[in-house]
Design an enzyme around this catalytic site. Structure first.
Site, PDB file in Angstrom:
ATOM      1  N   CYS A   1      17.977   2.441  -9.804  1.00 28.15           N
ATOM      2  CA  CYS A   1      17.876   3.691  -9.961  1.00 28.15           C
ATOM      3  C   CYS A   1      16.489   4.229  -9.352  1.00 28.15           C
ATOM      4  CB  CYS A   1      18.431   4.455 -10.926  1.00 28.15           C
ATOM      5  SG  CYS A   1      20.065   3.762 -11.411  1.00 28.15           S
TER       6      CYS A   1
ATOM      7  N   HIS B   1      15.584  11.099 -12.498  1.00 31.50           N
ATOM      8  CA  HIS B   1      15.149   9.838 -13.004  1.00 31.50           C
ATOM      9  C   HIS B   1      13.647   9.142 -12.455  1.00 31.50           C
ATOM     10  CE1 HIS B   1      16.915   5.544 -14.172  1.00 31.50           C
ATOM     11  NE2 HIS B   1      16.056   6.141 -15.185  1.00 31.50           N
TER      12      HIS B   1
END
Length: 533
Positions: free
Chosen positions: A91, A147
């Site tokens: 990610c 993130h």
């Protein structure tokens, strides 16, 4: 011309005055012409980037999956399907390269992801895509998963170029409660807390509402309320289809034929995500934005087979440098494409989006550090050869497999670089590079199994026959995308060349930045994850 020159002009009707009846109507026609009616006359396009989370190669209809994705299929069929497109296997690295246009070896983020209590974020001296688009006159919105670090307020999306933000800051959470539970090692306690923001403020009142539906609703509102004459950048980073495997019951029923529980729930999540994509594109059309929009769909990494995802027939999964971890599901849909309904086989990487979109926006990359990405718009829109011939997948000297194979048949081995022809790079290091059709992997690339779709085959995984001591592979990806035939012994000169390229990148990389947990992250007092420094 000054006053003195003006006085010396002839008093009769000169050439300029005679041209007025001809020029004025032409000017009016140009001013009243609809956008896009002539070269250079159209406004910069609206840019909508939709990023899916953990979507695997075999999880969409246009790759032959049994999961139904009619909206994605239609958009891909009417646009340009990216068949040789790469992301990172995780990610944070993919998202950082999307927004910086730079490999993760340049930012210190080459190891794993940013965990909740790590005092880390994308370096603050990196100029991000939304900042560049704002400079080009765009309104910039972000909805969904960030993130990219949040330990300081300076790391937050609204401090990195986005006019508005609505979403969650960490890597995963419950789809309904919007809480994230994390073990804080120094305190020896697992803490659960809310992770939901509207701008920089905590967003409450969304409990028991499914995140994909909330994010879609916000994205549609932004689109509907956006003035068409102002260029729009919307970055919609959905939570779907990352674990936990949660979805409203009605999306499970069409997949009752899937016996594997994880795959059953995952399929329902993909269908709901597909519906969300359809709703967003419908809003773009009903709002009059679509005809001047470039819509990009991408996953952030390969599917996680431990959580319902599937990358068949590709090898590996999320966390690995095999094709199943890095080959991305992606396409571009837009009325502005010069060619449509085609499959593009040119090499493209997620770091290419920054220079591509900034060029489309008629902006510039002044102020950025040297980019690894390329402008690939002509490659996508016209089918021109890609300017990219090489791609660094990653170099991570600290790699630890957080997603090991069943029975863990492979493990990091000793360096093979004692062999003279392989002396350029330490082959025990987790790394991979692509040059043309050739792909070289070193060290332990991650789980190297092939995972057939659950419930369709009698086996759940197909192990590799590679010995556990093996640390070097070479594949011709064009002919062998499933990475079944190692050619390293047949082409030692190619191996030597690619090892020297890895050594070059390693020499020019910054040290890994992976700080220890900071117990001050503890959200006990507020019940909310957020900046603590």
């Amino acid at each position: 011309m000054g006053p003195r020159g003006a006085a010396s002009l002839p008093r009769g009707p000169g050439p300029r005055r005679l041209l007025l009846p001809v020029v004025l109507p032409l000017l009016l026609l140009l001013l009243l012409a609809p956008p896009g009616s002539g070269a250079g006359a159209s406004r910069p396009p609206h840019l909508v980037f939709l990023l899916a989370d953990d979507l695997g190669w075999n999880d969409v209809g246009f790759h032959g999956s049994r999961i139904r994705t009619p909206h994605l299929d239609a958009l891909a069929a009417g646009g340009v399907l990216l068949d040789n497109y790469y992301t990172q296997p995780l990610c944070t690295p993919s998202r950082s390269q999307l927004l910086t246009g730079r490999y993760q070896i340049r930012t210190g983020l080459q190891h794993q992801i940013i965990w909740p209590c790590q005092p880390s974020c994308v370096p603050l001296d990196e100029k991000l895509l939304p900042q560049l688009l704002k400079e080009a006159g765009y309104t910039t919105h972000m909805v969904g998963k960030w993130h990219l670090g949040m330990y300081r307020k300076e790391c937050l999306p609204t401090r990195r170029g986005f006019d508005t933000y609505f979403g969650y800051l960490l890597g995963s959470e419950d789809y309904y409660s919007h809480e994230r539970c994390t073990l804080i090692d120094a305190l020896n306690v697992t803490r659960c807390a809310l992770d939901f923001r509207d701008g920089e403020e905590v967003a409450t009142g969304y409990k028991n509402m499914y995140s994909t539906n909330i994010f879609t609703k916000r994205a549609i509102a932004l689109i509907t309320n956006h003035p068409p004459e102002k260029p729009l950048f919307l970055y919609l980073a959905l939570q779907s289809v990352h674990e936990p495997l949660q979805v409203p019951e009605e999306y499970l029923k069409p997949y009752d034929f899937i016996q594997d529980k994880n795959r059953h729930h995952y399929a329902g999540m993909v269908s709901l995500m597909d519906e969300a994509v359809g709703n967003v594109t419908a809003a773009l059309k009903s709002s009059g934005l679509w005809n001047n929009t470039v819509f990009i769909f991408s996953t952030d990494n390969g599917g996680q087979t431990l959580a319902g995802g599937n990358n068949w027939p590709l090898r590996g999964r999320k966390w690995s440098l095999w094709e199943g971890g890095v080959r991305g599901v992606g396409f571009v849909a837009s009325p502005l494409l010069k060619q449509k309904g085609v499959k593009n086989r040119e090499l493209i990487h997620i770091s290419d989006w920054l220079p591509t979109l900034v060029k489309l926006a008629r902006g510039h990359t002044n102020g950025t550090k040297p980019l690894d990405g390329f402008d690939v718009w002509k490659t996508i829109s016209e089918g021109s050869p890609s300017p990219r011939i090489e791609l660094l997948h990653n170099i991570d000297p600290n790699f630890v497999d957080s997603s090991p194979c069943p029975r863990n048949s492979m493990a990091p081995a000793k360096d093979d670089s004692s062999l003279p022809e392989y002396s350029a790079f330490n082959t025990s290091v987790h790394a991979a590079i692509r040059h043309g059709n050739w792909k070289l992997l070193t060290g332990y690339p991650g789980c190297g199994y092939w995972f057939p779709p659950p419930s369709q085959y009698n086996v759940s995984e197909i192990p590799s026959s590679d010995p556990p001591t093996k640390t070097l592979w070479l594949f011709d990806i064009d002919r062998d995308p499933e990475e079944r035939h190692d050619l390293s012994r047949e082409y030692p000169h190619i191996v030597t060349k690619l090892l020297s390229r890895l050594q070059f990148y390693h020499k020019h990389s910054v040290p890994v930045y992976f700080p220890a947990q900071d117990p001050r992250c503890d959200p006990k007092a507020t019940g909310v994850w957020g900046p603590w420094m």
